[in-house]
Design a protein around this motif. Structure first.
Motif, PDB file in Angstrom:
ATOM      1  N   ARG A 167     -74.401   6.694 -41.927  1.00  0.00           N
ATOM      2  CA  ARG A 167     -75.178   6.018 -42.957  1.00  0.00           C
ATOM      3  C   ARG A 167     -74.978   6.728 -44.293  1.00  0.00           C
ATOM      4  O   ARG A 167     -74.637   7.911 -44.351  1.00  0.00           O
ATOM      5  CB  ARG A 167     -76.668   6.005 -42.605  1.00  0.00           C
ATOM      6  N   ALA A 168     -75.221   5.978 -45.359  1.00  0.00           N
ATOM      7  CA  ALA A 168     -75.256   6.518 -46.708  1.00  0.00           C
ATOM      8  C   ALA A 168     -76.491   5.945 -47.385  1.00  0.00           C
ATOM      9  O   ALA A 168     -76.766   4.747 -47.277  1.00  0.00           O
ATOM     10  CB  ALA A 168     -73.996   6.141 -47.483  1.00  0.00           C
ATOM     11  N   TYR A 207     -79.096   6.106 -50.985  1.00  0.00           N
ATOM     12  CA  TYR A 207     -79.486   6.551 -52.323  1.00  0.00           C
ATOM     13  C   TYR A 207     -80.825   5.911 -52.644  1.00  0.00           C
ATOM     14  O   TYR A 207     -81.002   4.704 -52.450  1.00  0.00           O
ATOM     15  CB  TYR A 207     -78.463   6.145 -53.381  1.00  0.00           C
ATOM     16  N   GLN A 241     -77.885  10.821 -49.607  1.00  0.00           N
ATOM     17  CA  GLN A 241     -77.395  11.361 -48.340  1.00  0.00           C
ATOM     18  C   GLN A 241     -76.172  10.589 -47.863  1.00  0.00           C
ATOM     19  O   GLN A 241     -76.098   9.368 -47.999  1.00  0.00           O
ATOM     20  CB  GLN A 241     -78.467  11.280 -47.245  1.00  0.00           C
ATOM     21  N   ILE A 242     -75.218  11.328 -47.307  1.00  0.00           N
ATOM     22  CA  ILE A 242     -74.106  10.735 -46.557  1.00  0.00           C
ATOM     23  C   ILE A 242     -74.010  11.483 -45.232  1.00  0.00           C
ATOM     24  O   ILE A 242     -73.865  12.712 -45.221  1.00  0.00           O
ATOM     25  CB  ILE A 242     -72.764  10.849 -47.303  1.00  0.00           C
ATOM     26  N   ARG A 243     -74.130  10.768 -44.143  1.00  0.00           N
ATOM     27  CA  ARG A 243     -73.949  11.370 -42.818  1.00  0.00           C
ATOM     28  C   ARG A 243     -73.020  10.476 -42.023  1.00  0.00           C
ATOM     29  O   ARG A 243     -73.268   9.274 -41.882  1.00  0.00           O
ATOM     30  CB  ARG A 243     -75.275  11.533 -42.082  1.00  0.00           C
ATOM     31  N   GLN A 244     -71.954  11.049 -41.504  1.00  0.00           N
ATOM     32  CA  GLN A 244     -70.947  10.256 -40.813  1.00  0.00           C
ATOM     33  C   GLN A 244     -70.400  11.015 -39.608  1.00  0.00           C
ATOM     34  O   GLN A 244     -70.172  12.224 -39.668  1.00  0.00           O
ATOM     35  CB  GLN A 244     -69.795   9.902 -41.752  1.00  0.00           C
ATOM     36  N   ASP A 288     -72.740  16.089 -42.832  1.00  0.00           N
ATOM     37  CA  ASP A 288     -73.985  15.629 -43.440  1.00  0.00           C
ATOM     38  C   ASP A 288     -74.160  16.301 -44.795  1.00  0.00           C
ATOM     39  O   ASP A 288     -74.130  17.531 -44.893  1.00  0.00           O
ATOM     40  CB  ASP A 288     -75.172  15.962 -42.524  1.00  0.00           C
TER      41      ASP A 288
END
Length: 378
Positions: free
Chosen positions: A116-117, A119, A147-150, A167
């Protein structure tokens, strides 16, 4: 009563709330086409619709939600259903945000991209840290959050996937508004922070349709290290466990779903990165972040009728959950375990793809929460 409500305006239109002129126009014909979708399961589906919401911390909220559902190369026999979901919103208070979520499988399910990303310039209610925080007089936290978590996973054998995950979280322009506690003590990261974590993930997944699992299992375990050498303001470690089991009961339309989830952290962790209880997926009925701490343990079970025996498109669920937070696993206490229960209705939105629109009411000892979305909670 805490309400976080998103209403699909397509349903309102379909209900005939607009004038006869509109009822004969292109809009209603489009809505009827969507609600009576008979396209092939292999056909990629893109749906864009407006949303309307309300919550105590935002007042009125309007937005656009976009769903993309597809099978790699249109193969519905071998490949699993992929989902990309983008939700953007603004509020009457001038707040705004966007959330992009993905669960994408490549051809023959060789690779799995899960993440997910986010803002948002969005206020949060902060009740403090720990399992015994008071519901009264939460602090309003204004901030700009990103946040960017992949996870990038590759199939290693049968339904086992392994890979890396990353993350990145940033919270800036943080402002705690506390009228009743003028000498409020800021938590760790209370003036803002950036954290970057890298780690490993191992996943077992034999689900065919992640938005509506009728039979299957999902197990994820991952570990992330946040280090100054990676650009992180704090040094800590996070371990996540998530196990889910889905079994039909007597008939394919009746499903029992069970989940056990845990988050375990050590080190110095900013308040916005701590494990949380609540929200529209786990412990429904509690505000997301009502309880937060380094360790989270939670479980839930849900009985689903998808659909009811007397209907082709309407179904329902009942669910119950328990969970708690603690500064350490050894500090977990039975009297701090919280419960949530409730039920919901379902409408078969994409007939060929077996995806339902859901509306859930979660009940807790502190109030209730109403949630409307596409796809099951877990």
């Amino acid at each position: 009563m805490e309400i976080r409500l998103r209403i699909l305006l397509l349903i309102v239109l379909h209900g005939g709330l607009f004038s006869p002129v509109w009822a004969q126009g292109q809009v209603v014909r489009f809505v009827k086409k969507v609600l009576n979708d008979t396209s092939s399961a292999a056909t990629s589906k893109l749906l864009v619709f407006p949303t309307l919401g309300f919550s105590p911390e935002t007042s009125l909220e309007v937005g656009i939600r976009t769903f993309s559902l597809f099978y790699a190369k249109g193969d519905t026999v071998v490949n699993r259903l992929s989902e990309v979901n983008l939700n953007t919103f603004v509020t009457l208070k001038g707040q705004f945000g966007a959330l992009l979520e993905n669960a994408v499988y490549t051809n023959r399910n060789t690779y799995f991209f899960l993440g997910r990303a986010r803002y948002q310039q969005f206020p949060l209610l902060y009740y403090g840290i720990g399992p015994a925080t008071s519901k009264s007089s939460p602090v309003l936290v204004n901030s700009v959050y990103f946040q960017i978590r992949q996870r990038i996973l590759r199939k290693v054998k049968n339904n086992w996937y392994a890979g890396i995950e990353a993350d990145f979280q940033s919270i800036r322009r943080v402002n705690f508004e506390s009228e009743e506690t003028p000498n409020f003590e800021l938590p760790v990261g209370g003036t803002g922070s950036e954290t970057t974590g890298l780690g490993l993930a191992l996943v077992y997944d034999d689900r065919k349709n992640v938005l509506n699992v009728r039979k299957g299992q999902f197990l994820e375990t991952g570990i992330l290290w946040y280090q100054p050498g990676l650009g992180s303001d704090f040094r800590y470690r996070s371990v996540v466990l998530d196990g889910r089991l889905y079994r039909p009961l007597g008939r394919p339309s009746r499903v029992l779903a069970v989940q056990l989830a845990g988050t375990f952290m050590t080190g110095q962790i900013p308040f916005n990165n701590l494990g949380l209880i609540g929200g529209e997926s786990l412990m429904r009925g509690y505000y997301l972040g009502r309880y937060r701490d380094k360790n989270v343990l939670a479980t839930q079970a849900e009985l689903r009728w998808l659909p009811f025996g007397f209907s082709k498109r309407w179904g329902g669920t009942v669910f119950a959950a328990m969970g708690t937070v603690a500064p350490s696993v050894g500090a977990v206490q039975l009297n701090h375990i919280r419960w949530a229960a409730g039920g919901g209705v379902r409408f078969l939105f994409f007939q060929k793809k077996d995806v339902f629109l859901r509306a859930d009411l979660g009940i807790t000892r502190e109030g209730t929460g109403l949630y409307i979305s596409l796809g099951e909670a877990f």
